[in-house]
Design an enzyme around this catalytic site. Sequence first.
Site, short mmCIF file in Angstrom:
data_model
loop_
_atom_site.label_atom_id
_atom_site.label_comp_id
_atom_site.label_asym_id
_atom_site.label_seq_id
_atom_site.Cartn_x
_atom_site.Cartn_y
_atom_site.Cartn_z
CG PHE A 138 11.08 17.44 -58.95
CD1 PHE A 138 11.92 16.89 -59.91
CD2 PHE A 138 9.89 16.79 -58.67
CE1 PHE A 138 11.58 15.70 -60.56
CE2 PHE A 138 9.54 15.59 -59.31
CZ PHE A 138 10.40 15.05 -60.25
CG ASP A 223 4.36 21.20 -57.39
OD1 ASP A 223 3.73 20.42 -56.65
OD2 ASP A 223 5.15 20.81 -58.27
CE LYS A 252 5.78 12.79 -55.16
NZ LYS A 252 6.61 13.93 -55.52
C1 LIG Z 1 6.65 14.29 -57.01
C2 LIG Z 1 6.46 15.69 -57.39
C3 LIG Z 1 5.91 16.02 -58.65
C4 LIG Z 1 5.61 14.99 -59.71
O1 LIG Z 1 4.64 14.06 -59.34
P1 LIG Z 1 4.52 12.69 -60.17
O2 LIG Z 1 3.32 12.03 -59.57
O3 LIG Z 1 5.78 11.92 -59.96
O4 LIG Z 1 4.32 13.07 -61.60
C5 LIG Z 1 5.70 17.35 -58.92
N1 LIG Z 1 6.00 18.32 -58.02
C6 LIG Z 1 6.51 18.03 -56.81
C7 LIG Z 1 6.79 19.13 -55.86
C8 LIG Z 1 6.78 16.71 -56.46
O5 LIG Z 1 7.34 16.44 -55.28
#
Ligand SMILES: *Cc1c(COP(=O)(O)O)cnc(C)c1O
Length: 399
Positions: A138, A223, A252
């Site tokens: 994700f 990520d 986040k």
């Molecule tokens: C939440 C998340 C995203 C996306 O972040 P947004 O601020 O919702 O665009 C990307 N990668 C990971 C691992 C995430 O948990």
Amino acid sequence: MNKTIDKEKQYCAQNYLPLPVVIVRGRGIHVWDDQGRRYIDMMSAYSAVSHGHLHPRLVSAMHTQLTQLAVVSRAFHSDKLAPFLEKACELMGMERGLPMNTGAEAVETAIKAARKWAYTVKGVELNKAEIIACEGNFHGRTIAIVGLSSEKQYRDGFGPFPPGLKRVRYNDPAALEEAITPNTAAFIVEPIQGENGIVVPDRGYLQRCAEICKKHNVLLLCDEIQTGLGRTGAMLACNHDNVIPDGLILGKALGGGLLPVSLFLSKRELMDVFEPGDHGSTFGGNPLACVVGLEALNVLVEKQLPKQAADLGEYFMARLKDLPHPFIKEIRGRGLLIGMEIDPNYFTARQVCEALLTKNILSKETHDTVVRFAPPLVITKAEIDTAIDSIESALNSLT
Ligand SMILES: *Cc1c(COP(=O)(O)O)cnc(C)c1O
């Protein structure tokens, strides 16, 4: 029915399926609904609220900045950008940062950097660069990023997707090495797959990936939007494997639960592929966001929140493992990123979340079978004990 919920159903896009509760106030690990009922927040807005709701130091830093300046765009310099990036680089072992707002934008930034690096540094033929991601990943919701996804629902109806995107099995370094070609620019990976259901790879997986990437001159992009900033019991989840990636994506919790703040961080060689006009964001790096981001990092370090997450995560996980319910298939995770896998022969994860809600615990299912427990990192041991009592009584109410 609740009028607020009805009105939201009337006017808001139905792209989420929220639990039936209206939150009106938050403080620390708690939130309150419109009836005045208090809940322990075990979701932390998908880990965006790691510092707890309305952390006083963050609110105060934001207030102070609000008396000075909020947004100017990067058409001009501001006095708050460099100190924020300096701190982020120092803490993460990086040299430069590019500020964005949401996680998805920072992932897009990383992919753009990797592609341009492939053409200008690695020598890949123009428009042939490949990005490799993992099954079950994700990375966000933009067109390019859902093009990387293996999740049917995230993709179906949204194509066509950009070319040059591939996927390999997660937790399988050999699959990565096999997929690499001379055109591969980067491998993008989550050290733990959060949205996929808190999937923790074997120890050493990331280390192996780093070696393979180095051997083939492929960038390793981590990520850490969800796993970073203390969540898994270290500043970065990469730290557990002693890996320093070529590019690092944060978001986040970087916004301290107050604002969307994200960063793409990297070594100089990679970031310097960007020239003026190549990429940008109107709000990215605005002074308000920088002040909040810097204070969010300062609080993490000074309050030792990564260590707190390591200690309390272990305790929380042990307490969850002691729960005697036959429908709990597995408790897994790292630090305060914990998944409880529910046997679908008994209940859906959604049903468990609804039961938790009635006992004042906020959580959210991820996919059909996993309940996530990711409280703010400022939670105490006594509060975890209270939460366990409530979780237990919720699970009992199901049987
Ligand atoms: C939440 C998340 C995203 C996306 O972040 P947004 O601020 O919702 O665009 C990307 N990668 C990971 C691992 C995430 O948990």
